[in-house]
Design a protein around this motif. Structure first.
Motif, short mmCIF file in Angstrom:
data_model
loop_
_atom_site.label_atom_id
_atom_site.label_comp_id
_atom_site.label_asym_id
_atom_site.label_seq_id
_atom_site.Cartn_x
_atom_site.Cartn_y
_atom_site.Cartn_z
N GLY A 10 0.82 -1.21 0.00
CA GLY A 10 0.00 0.00 0.00
C GLY A 10 0.86 1.26 0.00
N GLU A 11 1.89 1.28 0.85
CA GLU A 11 2.82 2.42 0.89
C GLU A 11 3.58 2.55 -0.43
OE1 GLU A 11 5.46 2.38 4.24
OE2 GLU A 11 3.92 1.53 5.52
N TRP A 17 2.87 5.19 -8.09
CA TRP A 17 1.86 5.65 -9.03
C TRP A 17 0.72 6.36 -8.31
CZ3 TRP A 17 2.23 -0.06 -10.24
CH2 TRP A 17 3.26 -0.31 -11.13
N ARG A 18 0.15 7.37 -8.99
CA ARG A 18 -1.03 8.06 -8.46
C ARG A 18 -2.24 7.13 -8.50
NH1 ARG A 18 0.67 11.66 -12.34
NH2 ARG A 18 -1.11 10.97 -13.56
N ARG A 33 -1.08 -2.97 -9.50
CA ARG A 33 -1.30 -2.72 -10.93
C ARG A 33 -1.40 -1.23 -11.17
NH1 ARG A 33 -3.93 -7.12 -14.17
NH2 ARG A 33 -4.69 -5.44 -15.48
N GLY A 34 -0.64 -0.76 -12.13
CA GLY A 34 -0.73 0.62 -12.59
C GLY A 34 -1.30 0.60 -14.00
#
Length: 159
Positions: A10-11, A17-18, A33-34
């Motif tokens: 999570g961090e 990525w935003r 996943r981005g």
């Protein structure tokens, strides 16, 4: 370990990525996943205590994931910054592998396996087209010719 991986992921996702999606794999690992950059990062427990196996890959058209292009083992005790740096390096390697080659430009030198369409090392050293019959092929052809000749000879001596 999986709860700790989920927190670290999570961090890490926020640093990388935003826009991201974090989910747990069946194997106990965590995937980030981005979608907007078409890349993914996987964190899984490694063989050593307190180590995590970080893998990076691409997201293909249709949302399916390609196999991991690169991986590294990073100690969790190193901190999120070190883990983020390792992820960025793996993502950069993944992006370099996926970059299209424009005609007229030389392909970048990469370590690891070359593509199937690339010429073999022997063909490149020889300077030829790589379509010549190798020594092993000649041996196989000679053995087949020998078996046929032996069959013809044994048939001719009986009759």
């Amino acid at each position: 370990m999986s709860a700790q991986l989920r927190d670290v992921a999570g961090e890490l996702a926020g640093l990388l990525w935003r826009e991201h999606t974090v989910y747990r794999e069946r194997s106990g690992g965590v995937v980030i996943r981005g979608e907007h950059v078409r890349r993914w990062i996987s964190l899984a427990p490694a063989g050593g205590r307190g180590e995590v196996l970080v893998r990076a890959g691409r997201i293909l058209d249709g949302g399916t994931t390609a196999p991991a292009r690169s991986e590294a083992v990073v100690p969790l005790s190193a901190g999120t910054g070190v883990l983020a740096a390792a992820c960025r390096r793996l993502l950069a390697e993944t992006a370099a592998d996926a970059a299209p080659i424009t005609p007229g430009r030389a392909a970048p030198k990469r370590s690891g396996r070359s593509s199937r369409s690339a010429r073999s090392g022997k063909a490149a050293r020889r300077g030829g087209s790589g379509k010549h019959t190798s020594f092993g092929s000649w041996v196989v052809l000679a053995c087949i010719a020998g078996v046929i000749a032996l069959f013809v000879y044994s048939t001719a001596t009986r009759g």
